[in-house]
Design a protein around this motif. Structure first.
Motif, PDB file in Angstrom:
ATOM      1  N   GLN A  39      -3.542  15.085   3.527  1.00  0.00           N
ATOM      2  CA  GLN A  39      -3.528  14.526   2.183  1.00  0.00           C
ATOM      3  C   GLN A  39      -3.170  15.592   1.152  1.00  0.00           C
ATOM      4  OE1 GLN A  39      -4.337  11.373   0.898  1.00  0.00           O
ATOM      5  NE2 GLN A  39      -4.573  10.371   2.877  1.00  0.00           N
ATOM      6  N   ALA A  40      -3.733  16.790   1.322  1.00  0.00           N
ATOM      7  CA  ALA A  40      -3.449  17.882   0.388  1.00  0.00           C
ATOM      8  C   ALA A  40      -1.981  18.289   0.456  1.00  0.00           C
ATOM      9  CB  ALA A  40      -4.349  19.078   0.687  1.00  0.00           C
ATOM     10  N   LYS A  41      -1.423  18.270   1.659  1.00  0.00           N
ATOM     11  CA  LYS A  41      -0.011  18.620   1.815  1.00  0.00           C
ATOM     12  C   LYS A  41       0.867  17.600   1.096  1.00  0.00           C
ATOM     13  CE  LYS A  41       3.475  19.904   5.249  1.00  0.00           C
ATOM     14  NZ  LYS A  41       3.755  20.131   6.701  1.00  0.00           N
ATOM     15  N   PHE A  42       0.529  16.333   1.228  1.00  0.00           N
ATOM     16  CA  PHE A  42       1.292  15.308   0.511  1.00  0.00           C
ATOM     17  C   PHE A  42       1.166  15.513  -0.994  1.00  0.00           C
ATOM     18  CE2 PHE A  42       1.581  11.354  -1.822  1.00  0.00           C
ATOM     19  CZ  PHE A  42       2.799  10.855  -1.387  1.00  0.00           C
ATOM     20  N   PHE A  43      -0.040  15.815  -1.451  1.00  0.00           N
ATOM     21  CA  PHE A  43      -0.266  15.959  -2.892  1.00  0.00           C
ATOM     22  C   PHE A  43       0.557  17.112  -3.456  1.00  0.00           C
ATOM     23  CE2 PHE A  43      -2.449  17.166  -6.768  1.00  0.00           C
ATOM     24  CZ  PHE A  43      -2.687  15.935  -7.362  1.00  0.00           C
ATOM     25  N   ARG A  44       0.690  18.186  -2.695  1.00  0.00           N
ATOM     26  CA  ARG A  44       1.514  19.312  -3.172  1.00  0.00           C
ATOM     27  C   ARG A  44       2.936  18.844  -3.457  1.00  0.00           C
ATOM     28  NH1 ARG A  44      -1.317  22.271   1.054  1.00  0.00           N
ATOM     29  NH2 ARG A  44      -2.690  23.860   0.163  1.00  0.00           N
ATOM     30  N   GLY A  45       3.489  18.054  -2.534  1.00  0.00           N
ATOM     31  CA  GLY A  45       4.833  17.529  -2.736  1.00  0.00           C
ATOM     32  C   GLY A  45       4.898  16.561  -3.896  1.00  0.00           C
ATOM     33  N   HIS A  46       3.849  15.769  -4.055  1.00  0.00           N
ATOM     34  CA  HIS A  46       3.779  14.804  -5.157  1.00  0.00           C
ATOM     35  C   HIS A  46       3.810  15.530  -6.502  1.00  0.00           C
ATOM     36  CE1 HIS A  46       2.361  11.526  -7.686  1.00  0.00           C
ATOM     37  NE2 HIS A  46       1.327  12.265  -8.049  1.00  0.00           N
ATOM     38  N   VAL A  47       3.041  16.601  -6.631  1.00  0.00           N
ATOM     39  CA  VAL A  47       2.993  17.364  -7.881  1.00  0.00           C
ATOM     40  C   VAL A  47       4.360  17.960  -8.199  1.00  0.00           C
ATOM     41  CG1 VAL A  47       2.024  19.425  -8.973  1.00  0.00           C
ATOM     42  CG2 VAL A  47       0.529  17.855  -7.751  1.00  0.00           C
TER      43      VAL A  47
ATOM     44  N   SER B 250       0.828  -1.198   0.000  1.00  0.00           N
ATOM     45  CA  SER B 250       0.000   0.000   0.000  1.00  0.00           C
ATOM     46  C   SER B 250       0.864   1.251   0.000  1.00  0.00           C
ATOM     47  CB  SER B 250      -0.911  -0.036   1.250  1.00  0.00           C
ATOM     48  OG  SER B 250      -1.780   1.069   1.294  1.00  0.00           O
ATOM     49  N   MET B 251       0.206   2.385   0.001  1.00  0.00           N
ATOM     50  CA  MET B 251       0.825   3.685   0.236  1.00  0.00           C
ATOM     51  C   MET B 251      -0.247   4.555   0.866  1.00  0.00           C
ATOM     52  SD  MET B 251       1.459   7.068  -0.636  1.00  0.00           S
ATOM     53  CE  MET B 251       1.138   7.534  -2.321  1.00  0.00           C
ATOM     54  N   ARG B 252       0.043   5.140   2.010  1.00  0.00           N
ATOM     55  CA  ARG B 252      -0.992   5.772   2.839  1.00  0.00           C
ATOM     56  C   ARG B 252      -1.795   6.838   2.111  1.00  0.00           C
ATOM     57  NH1 ARG B 252       1.446   8.641   7.420  1.00  0.00           N
ATOM     58  NH2 ARG B 252       3.128   8.965   5.921  1.00  0.00           N
ATOM     59  N   PHE B 253      -1.196   7.512   1.127  1.00  0.00           N
ATOM     60  CA  PHE B 253      -1.857   8.636   0.475  1.00  0.00           C
ATOM     61  C   PHE B 253      -2.462   8.271  -0.880  1.00  0.00           C
ATOM     62  CE2 PHE B 253       1.513  10.274   3.241  1.00  0.00           C
ATOM     63  CZ  PHE B 253       0.782  11.104   4.071  1.00  0.00           C
ATOM     64  N   CYS B 254      -2.410   7.001  -1.256  1.00  0.00           N
ATOM     65  CA  CYS B 254      -2.903   6.576  -2.563  1.00  0.00           C
ATOM     66  C   CYS B 254      -4.389   6.255  -2.505  1.00  0.00           C
ATOM     67  CB  CYS B 254      -2.124   5.345  -3.025  1.00  0.00           C
ATOM     68  SG  CYS B 254      -2.776   4.623  -4.548  1.00  0.00           S
ATOM     69  N   PRO B 255      -5.219   6.902  -3.334  1.00  0.00           N
ATOM     70  CA  PRO B 255      -6.659   6.625  -3.307  1.00  0.00           C
ATOM     71  C   PRO B 255      -7.005   5.203  -3.739  1.00  0.00           C
ATOM     72  CG  PRO B 255      -6.115   8.050  -5.154  1.00  0.00           C
ATOM     73  CD  PRO B 255      -4.885   7.952  -4.311  1.00  0.00           C
ATOM     74  N   TYR B 256      -6.194   4.628  -4.622  1.00  0.00           N
ATOM     75  CA  TYR B 256      -6.488   3.274  -5.092  1.00  0.00           C
ATOM     76  C   TYR B 256      -6.184   2.247  -4.008  1.00  0.00           C
ATOM     77  CZ  TYR B 256      -6.760   5.852  -9.399  1.00  0.00           C
ATOM     78  OH  TYR B 256      -7.121   6.774 -10.356  1.00  0.00           O
TER      79      TYR B 256
ATOM     80  N   VAL C 254       0.436   0.362  -6.539  1.00  0.00           N
ATOM     81  CA  VAL C 254      -0.299  -0.210  -5.422  1.00  0.00           C
ATOM     82  C   VAL C 254      -1.783   0.069  -5.667  1.00  0.00           C
ATOM     83  CG1 VAL C 254       1.577   0.034  -3.759  1.00  0.00           C
ATOM     84  CG2 VAL C 254      -0.020   1.928  -4.056  1.00  0.00           C
ATOM     85  N   PRO C 255      -2.644  -0.771  -5.093  1.00  0.00           N
ATOM     86  CA  PRO C 255      -2.361  -1.845  -4.147  1.00  0.00           C
ATOM     87  C   PRO C 255      -2.038  -3.160  -4.845  1.00  0.00           C
ATOM     88  CG  PRO C 255      -4.718  -1.659  -4.454  1.00  0.00           C
ATOM     89  CD  PRO C 255      -4.096  -0.554  -5.267  1.00  0.00           C
ATOM     90  N   VAL C 256      -1.397  -4.027  -4.064  1.00  0.00           N
ATOM     91  CA  VAL C 256      -1.188  -5.418  -4.456  1.00  0.00           C
ATOM     92  C   VAL C 256      -1.497  -6.263  -3.228  1.00  0.00           C
ATOM     93  CG1 VAL C 256       0.452  -7.163  -5.238  1.00  0.00           C
ATOM     94  CG2 VAL C 256       0.630  -4.820  -6.103  1.00  0.00           C
ATOM     95  N   LEU C 257      -2.247  -7.336  -3.423  1.00  0.00           N
ATOM     96  CA  LEU C 257      -2.516  -8.278  -2.346  1.00  0.00           C
ATOM     97  C   LEU C 257      -1.660  -9.516  -2.544  1.00  0.00           C
ATOM     98  CD1 LEU C 257      -6.422  -8.142  -2.063  1.00  0.00           C
ATOM     99  CD2 LEU C 257      -4.761  -7.136  -0.482  1.00  0.00           C
ATOM    100  N   GLN C 258      -1.205 -10.075  -1.434  1.00  0.00           N
ATOM    101  CA  GLN C 258      -0.427 -11.313  -1.497  1.00  0.00           C
ATOM    102  C   GLN C 258      -0.795 -12.207  -0.325  1.00  0.00           C
ATOM    103  OE1 GLN C 258       3.853 -10.914  -1.135  1.00  0.00           O
ATOM    104  NE2 GLN C 258       4.219 -12.947  -2.003  1.00  0.00           N
ATOM    105  N   ILE C 259      -1.019 -13.477  -0.617  1.00  0.00           N
ATOM    106  CA  ILE C 259      -1.156 -14.490   0.424  1.00  0.00           C
ATOM    107  C   ILE C 259      -0.538 -15.767  -0.123  1.00  0.00           C
ATOM    108  CG2 ILE C 259      -3.526 -15.076  -0.278  1.00  0.00           C
ATOM    109  CD1 ILE C 259      -4.036 -15.729   2.726  1.00  0.00           C
ATOM    110  N   ASP C 260       0.493 -16.230   0.541  1.00  0.00           N
ATOM    111  CA  ASP C 260       1.257 -17.387   0.088  1.00  0.00           C
ATOM    112  C   ASP C 260       1.729 -17.154  -1.346  1.00  0.00           C
ATOM    113  OD1 ASP C 260       0.808 -18.544   2.598  1.00  0.00           O
ATOM    114  OD2 ASP C 260      -1.076 -19.435   1.945  1.00  0.00           O
ATOM    115  N   ASP C 261       1.356 -18.025  -2.300  1.00  0.00           N
ATOM    116  CA  ASP C 261       1.845 -17.854  -3.666  1.00  0.00           C
ATOM    117  C   ASP C 261       0.860 -17.108  -4.560  1.00  0.00           C
ATOM    118  OD1 ASP C 261      -0.087 -19.810  -3.766  1.00  0.00           O
ATOM    119  OD2 ASP C 261       1.017 -21.149  -5.110  1.00  0.00           O
ATOM    120  N   LYS C 262      -0.201 -16.569  -3.974  1.00  0.00           N
ATOM    121  CA  LYS C 262      -1.210 -15.834  -4.745  1.00  0.00           C
ATOM    122  C   LYS C 262      -0.932 -14.335  -4.669  1.00  0.00           C
ATOM    123  CE  LYS C 262      -5.028 -19.142  -4.271  1.00  0.00           C
ATOM    124  NZ  LYS C 262      -4.318 -20.174  -3.480  1.00  0.00           N
TER     125      LYS C 262
END
Length: 246
Positions: free
Chosen positions: A226-234, A25-31, A69-77
Motif C-alpha cells: 500500500q505504501a509503495k502504491f501511495f508513493r506513486g500516487h503522490v 472499487s480500487m484496491r488501494f482506496c481506503p474508502y 469510488v466506491p459505487v454500488l450498483q444493482i440493476d437500476d439502483k
C-alpha cells in the motif's frame, strides 16, 4: 469477471447481470475498502469492477459524476460514497446488523465517522509535507485525534469493538484510515510517527480484535504494498496494476 482487471478511459462498460450486486472499487482506496469490508463481513454476494481513477472511463463518470469510488450498483439502483454505501447495505441486507438499535449510540457512531476527517487531514499533512516542523506538527495532530478515539472507546466500556462485543459500522469506517497510519513512519522514515501501543492501549486491543475478523483477514491488506502504491500516487503516477496476480 476478473477482480484483477482495471477499467480506464476508452474501455467498454462491463455488462451487468440482473440481480447481481456490483462494487466499483480500487484496491488501494481506503474508502472503497470500507465498503468491501462491510460486504465481506455481511457475506453479501457481489462482483468487483476496479477503476483507474487517474484515467476514468466515461461510463463510470456517468454513474458517479464525482468520479470517486466506491459505487454500488444493482440493476437500476446506484449508490455512491462509502458512508451511504455501508448504511444502505446494512438496511437492505439486515442480517448481522451493524447499525445500533439505540438512536443515541447510532448518532454518536456518525459523529465518530465524521471525526475521521481530522485524522486524515493530519495524516495527509505529514505525508505530503517536506518541512520537518510541519511533519512533526501533523504527527502530533494524528496522535491528538487518536486520543479522542482512545477516550471514546474506553468510555463505552463494552469493547473490544466500538460496537461492543461485535463490530459496528463505525469499526469498518475507521479501520482503513487507522491501518494506513504507519505510512508516515515508512514513507518519511520517521520512527517518531509510530503509534505506541502503550500510549493507546484501548485502541491496541481494538486493533488486535479487528485483525481477527474474517472480513479483515480476507481483504489481504499489505502495508508495504500500500505504501509503495501511495508513493506513486503522490508523484502523480499511480501503478494500478501493481502486484496483480500475486
Amino acid at each position: 469477471m476478473s477482480q484483477k482487471t482495471y477499467y480506464s478511459q476508452g474501455s467498454s462498460f462491463p455488462a451487468t447481470k440482473p440481480g447481481v450486486l456490483r462494487i466499483y472499487s480500487m484496491r488501494f482506496c481506503p474508502y472503497a475498502q470500507r465498503t468491501r469490508l462491510v460486504l465481506n463481513h455481511k457475506n453479501i454476494p457481489h462482483e468487483i469492477v476496479n477503476i483507474k481513477l487517474k484515467n476514468k472511463p466515461d461510463w463510470f463518470l456517468a454513474l458517479n459524476p464525482l468520479g470517486q469510488v466506491p459505487v454500488l450498483q444493482i440493476d437500476d439502483k446506484i449508490v455512491p460514497e462509502s458512508t451511504a454505501d455501508c448504511d444502505w447495505l446494512d438496511d437492505v441486507y439486515p442480517e448481522n446488523r451493524l447499525q445500533s438499535a439505540d438512536p443515541y449510540r447510532r448518532a454518536w457512531d456518525r459523529v465518530l465517522t465524521e471525526y475521521i476527517s481530522k485524522v486524515s487531514a493530519s495524516f495527509r499533512g505529514a505525508l505530503l509535507s517536506n518541512d520537518p516542523s510541519e511533519i512533526q506538527t501533523n504527527i502530533e495532530g494524528v496522535k491528538k485525534h487518536l486520543q479522542f478515539y482512545e477516550d471514546k472507546l474506553k468510555a463505552r466500556g463494552d469493547g473490544p469493538f466500538f460496537g461492543g462485543s461485535k463490530p459496528c459500522i463505525f469499526d469498518f469506517m475507521f479501520w482503513p484510515t487507522f491501518v494506513r497510519l504507519p505510512f508516515i513512519a515508512i514513507i518519511k522514515e520517521n520512527p517518531a510517527a509510530n503509534i505506541d501501543e502503550n500510549e493507546f492501549p484501548t485502541l491496541e486491543t481494538w486493533a488486535k480484535a479487528m485483525k481477527e475478523l474474517p472480513a479483515i483477514k480476507d481483504d489481504g491488506f499489505d502495508i508495504e504494498r500500500q505504501a509503495k502504491f501511495f508513493r506513486g500516487h503522490v508523484k502523480g503516477a499511480p501503478d494500478y496494476d501493481m502486484f496483480l496476480g500475486k
